[in-house]
Design a protein around this motif. Sequence first.
Motif, PDB file in Angstrom:
ATOM      1  N   GLU A 190     -71.684  43.589  59.544  1.00  0.00           N
ATOM      2  CA  GLU A 190     -70.568  42.946  60.220  1.00  0.00           C
ATOM      3  C   GLU A 190     -69.467  42.454  59.278  1.00  0.00           C
ATOM      4  O   GLU A 190     -68.285  42.424  59.671  1.00  0.00           O
ATOM      5  CB  GLU A 190     -71.089  41.762  61.048  1.00  0.00           C
ATOM      6  CG  GLU A 190     -72.057  42.167  62.145  1.00  0.00           C
ATOM      7  CD  GLU A 190     -72.609  40.981  62.916  1.00  0.00           C
ATOM      8  OE1 GLU A 190     -72.208  39.836  62.591  1.00  0.00           O
ATOM      9  OE2 GLU A 190     -73.442  41.194  63.826  1.00  0.00           O
ATOM     10  N   ALA A 191     -69.836  42.050  58.077  1.00  0.00           N
ATOM     11  CA  ALA A 191     -68.845  41.457  57.170  1.00  0.00           C
ATOM     12  C   ALA A 191     -68.426  42.381  56.038  1.00  0.00           C
ATOM     13  O   ALA A 191     -67.309  42.255  55.517  1.00  0.00           O
ATOM     14  CB  ALA A 191     -69.388  40.152  56.580  1.00  0.00           C
ATOM     15  N   GLN A 192     -69.292  43.310  55.631  1.00  0.00           N
ATOM     16  CA  GLN A 192     -68.915  44.227  54.550  1.00  0.00           C
ATOM     17  C   GLN A 192     -67.655  45.023  54.883  1.00  0.00           C
ATOM     18  O   GLN A 192     -66.811  45.246  53.999  1.00  0.00           O
ATOM     19  CB  GLN A 192     -70.065  45.173  54.235  1.00  0.00           C
ATOM     20  CG  GLN A 192     -69.861  45.997  52.959  1.00  0.00           C
ATOM     21  CD  GLN A 192     -69.895  45.128  51.708  1.00  0.00           C
ATOM     22  OE1 GLN A 192     -70.678  44.175  51.626  1.00  0.00           O
ATOM     23  NE2 GLN A 192     -69.054  45.443  50.741  1.00  0.00           N
ATOM     24  N   PRO A 193     -67.463  45.464  56.138  1.00  0.00           N
ATOM     25  CA  PRO A 193     -66.211  46.171  56.444  1.00  0.00           C
ATOM     26  C   PRO A 193     -64.961  45.344  56.170  1.00  0.00           C
ATOM     27  O   PRO A 193     -63.893  45.909  55.883  1.00  0.00           O
ATOM     28  CB  PRO A 193     -66.350  46.494  57.936  1.00  0.00           C
ATOM     29  CG  PRO A 193     -67.825  46.597  58.162  1.00  0.00           C
ATOM     30  CD  PRO A 193     -68.404  45.527  57.275  1.00  0.00           C
ATOM     31  N   LEU A 194     -65.063  44.021  56.248  1.00  0.00           N
ATOM     32  CA  LEU A 194     -63.917  43.173  55.933  1.00  0.00           C
ATOM     33  C   LEU A 194     -63.597  43.238  54.443  1.00  0.00           C
ATOM     34  O   LEU A 194     -62.427  43.316  54.040  1.00  0.00           O
ATOM     35  CB  LEU A 194     -64.205  41.734  56.352  1.00  0.00           C
ATOM     36  CG  LEU A 194     -64.458  41.507  57.849  1.00  0.00           C
ATOM     37  CD1 LEU A 194     -64.919  40.066  58.090  1.00  0.00           C
ATOM     38  CD2 LEU A 194     -63.211  41.824  58.661  1.00  0.00           C
TER      39      LEU A 194
END
Length: 390
Positions: free
Chosen positions: A231-235
């Motif tokens: 969920e956060a790595q793409p950011l």
Amino acid sequence: MRYPRYNSLFSLLRAARPCSRLYHYGLSPVRNATTRFQRYVIRGNQLRGGPATRVRHSSSTTTLRHQEEDSENFWRVSADDSKFWDDYVSTRPHYSAAFYNEIYNHHAAHSSRWGIAHDVGCGAGQVSAELASRFAHVVASDMNDTHLSVARRRLAVDFGQRISFTHCMGEHLIEHHPPGSTDLIAAAEAMVLMDERVALENFRRLLRPGGTLAFWFYGRPTFVDPKLRAEAQPLIDDIMVRNWSKVIRGSGARRKAGFQRAAEGMESWLDCIALDPEVWTDVRRIKWNPSATLCFFGEEACGFPISTTSSVQPSERVEEREDPEWWRNDWDIAELKNYFRVLFPGFKEVIGDRDAEIDQLFQQLNDQFGGEGETQQFTWPAVLVTATRR
């Protein structure tokens, strides 16, 4: 089409000319010098082989201003900017003892000599400092005189004359050091930025029979927690792309060609770097966390196609290791922001102090972290290639 190769990200973007001066007085800068070591991941990237056209440039700021492609000097950081360099070193992975032992064990299996080691593209000196703990003398080389000044300052007190410095490109080392004079050559984060065919010929000539070549590359910080990775790595990836795309797409044709070759080397995890079995034996390629992203910039950031190649020989050993503890860092959102702030000075030159879209991405990351001051665990993708000179 033949693309230019460079031996450091600095030279890739600034396009400074290679310098032939030698620094054998006092200490020379070495790559990633640090005063402490902690667990971190190493990413090894491989470059695609191929001849390259050597282009010489003037290193003066005045000349750079007259070169349309290189009108922006992306690494204009003074060697005296202690705050920048302290942050730069502290946000890099700190290579673990287990990582260095992969190199030392390989060397010990083929040689009993621990005389001279080279740290090619030494940067701030982390690798040079480590090599000096095992070898009688270390030669730290870099084409970036700012890096050499930083490394010299960091290493002088502890190592004195045991580390010497050569100001040149990795492809030109044989012009300054005797053939067959070296026991080990290490190149961290540098092979994807060099003309590897020329560099490997230099390394072959420099090494004694039985000597060791080790080169590696590490990539993006990667969340350990599977939910955050999803969920956060793409950011994080989006921030990386937005930063690099503005730098790369604003570059001239020659510099873009250098970015393309570097991106293809990273995307290939260094498998594109061909090690001739007539020259090199016992070749081993170790890839940590290959499920993560090794590229700092890829096709999405570059805006042009990126291809991958493999020059891995049947006789070579290839290992893949998933290890969430590899070079682990525990960062809060402020430390992650600091990593991006000093990842590459060119970001600020192009984007300025603030970018609304990137600020919004960091706010989303802050929510994923659980708020200010909350830490999350990061690991790193890395690749290490070791080989013995026949």
